[in-house]
Write an enzyme that holds these catalytic residues in place. Structure first.
Site, PDB file in Angstrom:
ATOM      1  N   ASP A  97     -42.785 -52.519 -44.786  1.00  0.00           N
ATOM      2  CA  ASP A  97     -41.421 -52.595 -44.263  1.00  0.00           C
ATOM      3  C   ASP A  97     -40.590 -53.639 -45.001  1.00  0.00           C
ATOM      4  O   ASP A  97     -39.353 -53.561 -45.020  1.00  0.00           O
ATOM      5  CB  ASP A  97     -41.450 -52.925 -42.767  1.00  0.00           C
ATOM      6  N   LYS A 144     -55.302 -47.298 -36.008  1.00  0.00           N
ATOM      7  CA  LYS A 144     -55.656 -48.029 -34.787  1.00  0.00           C
ATOM      8  C   LYS A 144     -54.547 -49.041 -34.520  1.00  0.00           C
ATOM      9  O   LYS A 144     -54.490 -50.095 -35.139  1.00  0.00           O
ATOM     10  CB  LYS A 144     -56.998 -48.743 -34.926  1.00  0.00           C
ATOM     11  N   SER A 162     -56.536 -51.401 -37.798  1.00  0.00           N
ATOM     12  CA  SER A 162     -56.184 -52.473 -36.876  1.00  0.00           C
ATOM     13  C   SER A 162     -55.354 -53.571 -37.549  1.00  0.00           C
ATOM     14  O   SER A 162     -54.259 -53.314 -38.031  1.00  0.00           O
ATOM     15  CB  SER A 162     -57.476 -53.034 -36.270  1.00  0.00           C
TER      16      SER A 162
END
Length: 280
Positions: free
Chosen positions: A186, A199, A175
């Site tokens: 990234d 998730k 999560s």
């Protein structure tokens, strides 16, 4: 929960007590975020709460104070700092700022951010934690009903750790923890460990008549590059795991891998700085 050594514990509050009023205001229709906001405040100020316990009610006056760090653990190896975040509960961002700043003050030039076993938590806290390590840019993209997209950007202000960072993850990283790991990945920060849980949804809590609370899925989140986490997780650049008995110790192979990378990186940065100094 009641934190050991806190004003609440000293006043006799117990785990499971129901908070009925805060400074005379009923909590029955109060959102959880407002409850937190009304309980917290400047050290030395007081707050009066009424609680229910096993059918009986009692009123307690608490004097606020700084509470010891509970969601984090940290260490320092020379110029390599280590910060483990257990979850993204309320206050996680503040704790990460405080601990990271202290590690930097003690000489940390690179940091290991350990999110292994972190089940996630509040969306705002995830953005706050990611913002410590991102000068700018996107933390995640929320995709809501009918495909409407909302970009969550890193906060441009506040404390920033600008040194190299390695993120540790495993199959229990989920999560909000995956959101932070994806944002840092990234942005070029290495991720080490095992594939995360996967998730990629966002929930809201909505109070119902009678006191029940509905947990409602309202969006899916994507990494800044547009990758979906739901059911896929985040795959580390370097896959490695360690025995449970060594978790978090100097013998933890995941930590050892991250330390080697950071020490090599910091060494290269130091050499470059020395060369630039000679050339100038």
């Amino acid at each position: 929960e009641v934190i050991d050594g806190s004003p609440a514990q000293r006043a006799g509050l117990r785990r499971g007590d129901l908070i009925m009023e805060i400074d005379g205001r009923p909590t029955l229709t109060m959102p959880p975020e407002e409850v937190i906001g009304r309980l917290r405040g400047l050290p030395g100020t007081s707050v009066v709460i009424r609680v229910r316990r096993s059918g009986a009610e009692l009123t307690v006056t608490l004097v606020r104070e700084l509470i010891g760090l509970r969601q984090t653990a940290f260490r320092l190896w020379g110029t390599v700092g280590y910060l483990r975040l257990e979850e993204f509960a309320a206050g996680a961002g503040e704790e990460v700022v405080a601990v990271t700043a202290e590690l930097q003050r003690r000489g940390a030039r690179g940091l290991i951010l350990d999110l292994r076993g972190n089940p996630g938590g509040f969306l705002d806290e995830a953005v706050a934690v990611a913002s410590v390590f991102l000068q700018q840019g996107t933390v995640a993209v929320l995709v809501g009903r009918e495909g409407r997209r909302t970009r969550l950007d890193a906060s441009p202000g506040g404390f920033k750790f600008t040194g190299p960072v390695v993120v540790l993850v495993d199959g229990r990283t989920a999560s909000a923890a995956e959101m932070v790991a994806g944002a840092l990945a990234d942005a070029g920060r290495p991720v080490v460990g095992k594939r995360t849980f996967g998730k990629g949804t966002v929930q809201e809590l909505r109070r119902l008549p009678g006191g029940a609370v509905l947990q409602l899925t309202v969006a899916q989140y994507l990494t800044p590059s547009g990758a979906s986490v739901e059911g896929r997780g985040i795959l580390p650049q370097v896959e490695v795991e360690t025995e449970e008995a060594t978790f978090g110790t100097d013998d933890d192979r995941v930590i050892q891998t991250a330390r080697r990378w950071l020490e090599t990186r910091l060494g290269a940065l130091l050499l470059r700085a020395a060369q630039e100094g000679i050339l100038s």
